[in-house]
Design a protein around this motif. Structure first.
Motif, PDB file in Angstrom:
ATOM      1  N   PHE A  53       0.835  -1.209   0.000  1.00 42.90           N
ATOM      2  CA  PHE A  53       0.000   0.000   0.000  1.00 42.90           C
ATOM      3  C   PHE A  53       0.865   1.253   0.000  1.00 42.90           C
ATOM      4  O   PHE A  53       0.578   2.208  -0.729  1.00 42.90           O
ATOM      5  CB  PHE A  53      -0.947  -0.005   1.197  1.00 42.90           C
ATOM      6  CG  PHE A  53      -1.734   1.262   1.321  1.00 42.90           C
ATOM      7  CD1 PHE A  53      -2.758   1.555   0.432  1.00 42.90           C
ATOM      8  CD2 PHE A  53      -1.460   2.172   2.325  1.00 42.90           C
ATOM      9  CE1 PHE A  53      -3.494   2.720   0.542  1.00 42.90           C
ATOM     10  CE2 PHE A  53      -2.187   3.342   2.446  1.00 42.90           C
ATOM     11  CZ  PHE A  53      -3.207   3.621   1.554  1.00 42.90           C
ATOM     12  N   THR A  54       1.927   1.239   0.807  1.00 41.33           N
ATOM     13  CA  THR A  54       2.794   2.420   0.858  1.00 41.33           C
ATOM     14  C   THR A  54       3.549   2.625  -0.453  1.00 41.33           C
ATOM     15  O   THR A  54       3.978   3.731  -0.751  1.00 41.33           O
ATOM     16  CB  THR A  54       3.813   2.319   2.020  1.00 41.33           C
ATOM     17  OG1 THR A  54       4.620   1.162   1.851  1.00 41.33           O
ATOM     18  CG2 THR A  54       3.111   2.284   3.365  1.00 41.33           C
ATOM     19  N   GLN A  55       3.693   1.565  -1.233  1.00 36.56           N
ATOM     20  CA  GLN A  55       4.375   1.660  -2.526  1.00 36.56           C
ATOM     21  C   GLN A  55       3.374   1.798  -3.675  1.00 36.56           C
ATOM     22  O   GLN A  55       3.734   1.637  -4.838  1.00 36.56           O
ATOM     23  CB  GLN A  55       5.257   0.431  -2.733  1.00 36.56           C
ATOM     24  CG  GLN A  55       6.359   0.321  -1.723  1.00 36.56           C
ATOM     25  CD  GLN A  55       7.091  -1.018  -1.797  1.00 36.56           C
ATOM     26  OE1 GLN A  55       6.659  -1.947  -2.473  1.00 36.56           O
ATOM     27  NE2 GLN A  55       8.198  -1.104  -1.087  1.00 36.56           N
ATOM     28  N   ASN A  56       2.115   2.045  -3.338  1.00 33.88           N
ATOM     29  CA  ASN A  56       1.036   2.245  -4.306  1.00 33.88           C
ATOM     30  C   ASN A  56       0.816   1.045  -5.221  1.00 33.88           C
ATOM     31  O   ASN A  56       0.401   1.195  -6.367  1.00 33.88           O
ATOM     32  CB  ASN A  56       1.270   3.503  -5.148  1.00 33.88           C
ATOM     33  CG  ASN A  56       1.170   4.758  -4.312  1.00 33.88           C
ATOM     34  OD1 ASN A  56       0.341   4.828  -3.398  1.00 33.88           O
ATOM     35  ND2 ASN A  56       2.013   5.726  -4.594  1.00 33.88           N
ATOM     36  N   ARG A  57       1.107  -0.156  -4.739  1.00 38.52           N
ATOM     37  CA  ARG A  57       0.840  -1.363  -5.513  1.00 38.52           C
ATOM     38  C   ARG A  57      -0.550  -1.928  -5.200  1.00 38.52           C
ATOM     39  O   ARG A  57      -1.065  -2.736  -5.960  1.00 38.52           O
ATOM     40  CB  ARG A  57       1.911  -2.426  -5.246  1.00 38.52           C
ATOM     41  CG  ARG A  57       3.257  -2.063  -5.863  1.00 38.52           C
ATOM     42  CD  ARG A  57       4.254  -3.170  -5.753  1.00 38.52           C
ATOM     43  NE  ARG A  57       4.766  -3.210  -4.383  1.00 38.52           N
ATOM     44  CZ  ARG A  57       5.064  -4.317  -3.711  1.00 38.52           C
ATOM     45  NH1 ARG A  57       4.930  -5.491  -4.266  1.00 38.52           N
ATOM     46  NH2 ARG A  57       5.523  -4.256  -2.488  1.00 38.52           N
ATOM     47  N   LEU A  58      -1.133  -1.531  -4.063  1.00 43.94           N
ATOM     48  CA  LEU A  58      -2.488  -1.960  -3.681  1.00 43.94           C
ATOM     49  C   LEU A  58      -3.289  -0.742  -3.263  1.00 43.94           C
ATOM     50  O   LEU A  58      -2.736   0.213  -2.703  1.00 43.94           O
ATOM     51  CB  LEU A  58      -2.439  -2.940  -2.494  1.00 43.94           C
ATOM     52  CG  LEU A  58      -1.876  -4.333  -2.717  1.00 43.94           C
ATOM     53  CD1 LEU A  58      -1.845  -5.092  -1.400  1.00 43.94           C
ATOM     54  CD2 LEU A  58      -2.706  -5.096  -3.724  1.00 43.94           C
ATOM     55  N   ASP A  59      -4.604  -0.791  -3.538  1.00 44.18           N
ATOM     56  CA  ASP A  59      -5.447   0.284  -3.028  1.00 44.18           C
ATOM     57  C   ASP A  59      -5.767  -0.008  -1.553  1.00 44.18           C
ATOM     58  O   ASP A  59      -5.463  -1.078  -1.030  1.00 44.18           O
ATOM     59  CB  ASP A  59      -6.718   0.433  -3.865  1.00 44.18           C
ATOM     60  CG  ASP A  59      -7.642  -0.769  -3.756  1.00 44.18           C
ATOM     61  OD1 ASP A  59      -7.150  -1.855  -3.417  1.00 44.18           O
ATOM     62  OD2 ASP A  59      -8.843  -0.600  -4.000  1.00 44.18           O
ATOM     63  N   LEU A  60      -6.383   0.931  -0.864  1.00 45.78           N
ATOM     64  CA  LEU A  60      -6.615   0.838   0.576  1.00 45.78           C
ATOM     65  C   LEU A  60      -7.457  -0.377   0.947  1.00 45.78           C
ATOM     66  O   LEU A  60      -7.117  -1.108   1.887  1.00 45.78           O
ATOM     67  CB  LEU A  60      -7.278   2.118   1.087  1.00 45.78           C
ATOM     68  CG  LEU A  60      -7.556   2.154   2.580  1.00 45.78           C
ATOM     69  CD1 LEU A  60      -6.270   2.018   3.378  1.00 45.78           C
ATOM     70  CD2 LEU A  60      -8.286   3.425   2.953  1.00 45.78           C
ATOM     71  N   THR A  61      -8.522  -0.640   0.207  1.00 42.64           N
ATOM     72  CA  THR A  61      -9.407  -1.764   0.530  1.00 42.64           C
ATOM     73  C   THR A  61      -8.674  -3.087   0.404  1.00 42.64           C
ATOM     74  O   THR A  61      -8.737  -3.931   1.307  1.00 42.64           O
ATOM     75  CB  THR A  61     -10.644  -1.752  -0.395  1.00 42.64           C
ATOM     76  OG1 THR A  61     -11.264  -0.477  -0.315  1.00 42.64           O
ATOM     77  CG2 THR A  61     -11.620  -2.830  -0.014  1.00 42.64           C
ATOM     78  N   GLN A  62      -7.978  -3.279  -0.694  1.00 43.20           N
ATOM     79  CA  GLN A  62      -7.243  -4.524  -0.911  1.00 43.20           C
ATOM     80  C   GLN A  62      -6.108  -4.671   0.104  1.00 43.20           C
ATOM     81  O   GLN A  62      -5.850  -5.763   0.611  1.00 43.20           O
ATOM     82  CB  GLN A  62      -6.689  -4.577  -2.343  1.00 43.20           C
ATOM     83  CG  GLN A  62      -6.121  -5.917  -2.726  1.00 43.20           C
ATOM     84  CD  GLN A  62      -7.173  -7.026  -2.694  1.00 43.20           C
ATOM     85  OE1 GLN A  62      -8.338  -6.806  -2.947  1.00 43.20           O
ATOM     86  NE2 GLN A  62      -6.720  -8.226  -2.368  1.00 43.20           N
ATOM     87  N   ALA A  63      -5.433  -3.563   0.428  1.00 43.20           N
ATOM     88  CA  ALA A  63      -4.340  -3.601   1.406  1.00 43.20           C
ATOM     89  C   ALA A  63      -4.864  -3.997   2.786  1.00 43.20           C
ATOM     90  O   ALA A  63      -4.239  -4.794   3.484  1.00 43.20           O
ATOM     91  CB  ALA A  63      -3.643  -2.252   1.477  1.00 43.20           C
ATOM     92  N   PHE A  64      -6.028  -3.474   3.151  1.00 42.96           N
ATOM     93  CA  PHE A  64      -6.621  -3.830   4.444  1.00 42.96           C
ATOM     94  C   PHE A  64      -6.953  -5.313   4.489  1.00 42.96           C
ATOM     95  O   PHE A  64      -6.663  -5.998   5.476  1.00 42.96           O
ATOM     96  CB  PHE A  64      -7.873  -2.993   4.720  1.00 42.96           C
ATOM     97  CG  PHE A  64      -8.560  -3.388   5.989  1.00 42.96           C
ATOM     98  CD1 PHE A  64      -8.075  -2.972   7.219  1.00 42.96           C
ATOM     99  CD2 PHE A  64      -9.682  -4.203   5.964  1.00 42.96           C
ATOM    100  CE1 PHE A  64      -8.694  -3.358   8.403  1.00 42.96           C
ATOM    101  CE2 PHE A  64     -10.313  -4.596   7.134  1.00 42.96           C
ATOM    102  CZ  PHE A  64      -9.817  -4.166   8.359  1.00 42.96           C
ATOM    103  N   LEU A  65      -7.570  -5.810   3.429  1.00 46.82           N
ATOM    104  CA  LEU A  65      -7.931  -7.230   3.394  1.00 46.82           C
ATOM    105  C   LEU A  65      -6.689  -8.130   3.462  1.00 46.82           C
ATOM    106  O   LEU A  65      -6.693  -9.153   4.157  1.00 46.82           O
ATOM    107  CB  LEU A  65      -8.746  -7.538   2.136  1.00 46.82           C
ATOM    108  CG  LEU A  65     -10.134  -6.896   2.074  1.00 46.82           C
ATOM    109  CD1 LEU A  65     -10.770  -7.151   0.713  1.00 46.82           C
ATOM    110  CD2 LEU A  65     -11.012  -7.425   3.198  1.00 46.82           C
ATOM    111  N   GLU A  66      -5.643  -7.758   2.755  1.00 54.57           N
ATOM    112  CA  GLU A  66      -4.407  -8.551   2.773  1.00 54.57           C
ATOM    113  C   GLU A  66      -3.720  -8.479   4.135  1.00 54.57           C
ATOM    114  O   GLU A  66      -3.199  -9.482   4.624  1.00 54.57           O
ATOM    115  CB  GLU A  66      -3.450  -8.078   1.673  1.00 54.57           C
ATOM    116  CG  GLU A  66      -3.870  -8.479   0.278  1.00 54.57           C
ATOM    117  CD  GLU A  66      -3.932  -9.994   0.101  1.00 54.57           C
ATOM    118  OE1 GLU A  66      -2.998 -10.686   0.558  1.00 54.57           O
ATOM    119  OE2 GLU A  66      -4.913 -10.479  -0.481  1.00 54.57           O
ATOM    120  N   ALA A  67      -3.691  -7.285   4.733  1.00 51.03           N
ATOM    121  CA  ALA A  67      -3.049  -7.136   6.042  1.00 51.03           C
ATOM    122  C   ALA A  67      -3.840  -7.840   7.134  1.00 51.03           C
ATOM    123  O   ALA A  67      -3.274  -8.275   8.137  1.00 51.03           O
ATOM    124  CB  ALA A  67      -2.889  -5.656   6.377  1.00 51.03           C
TER     125      ALA A  67
END
Length: 169
Positions: A53-67
């Protein structure tokens, strides 16, 4: 964290020390022990969701689900099935599986399971100290020392037992 704080607080009560160690030390110790236990989960969550997410490879929703995935795995492995089923039955929807459970059901189930386990372990930790209290009381009574409070005589024996036990089996 709540599990560790609860067990350490019960241990302090079992030894008979009201303010030693202080609450701040118990909470600090619990935080660092929690960090020790949770470090692999934190690292995986960082690698899977936050860093991309910090490297702009994932959007916020996808980053939250992955984390959230490592946390979900950690919690589902430690949930008491009865607690989960009870909380799931209280929801106005069809029952689901633990793996697909929403976080609003998973987190309370996990916390209640951890608190239950903490009280079970706290009970087992408290028992030897209760036995020491009973033995000291019986010895004082048999010696005719009824005016000597067992709470004054027992703590050195409890501390000695705690040091000798050293947390090993």
């Amino acid at each position: 964290f709540p599990f560790i704080v609860t067990v350490l607080s019960i241990l302090r009560q079992g030894i008979g020390l009201q303010q030693a160690p202080p609450n701040m030390l118990i909470v600090s110790l619990a935080m660092f022990l929690t960090w020790y236990v949770m470090d692999p989960v934190f690292t995986e969550a960082w690698t899977r969701g936050i860093e991309p997410f910090t490297q702009n490879r994932l959007d916020l929703t996808q980053a939250f689900l992955e984390a959230a995935k490592p946390f979900r795995l950690f919690m589902t492995a430690r949930i008491d099935p009865e607690t989960f089923a009870t909380l799931d039955a209280l929801r106005p929807r069809p029952p689901g599986a633990i793996v697909d459970a929403p976080l609003s059901l998973l987190v309370p189930s996990f916390l209640l399971s951890e608190i239950q386990r903490a009280f079970e372990i706290g009970f087992l930790v408290f028992l030897p100290f209760l036995v020491i209290d009973l033995v000291v009381s019986a010895i004082l009574m048999s010696m005719g020392m009824m005016m000597v409070p067992p709470a004054v005589v027992a703590p050195p024996f409890k501390l000695a037992f705690f040091v000798v036990a050293d947390g090993r089996s």
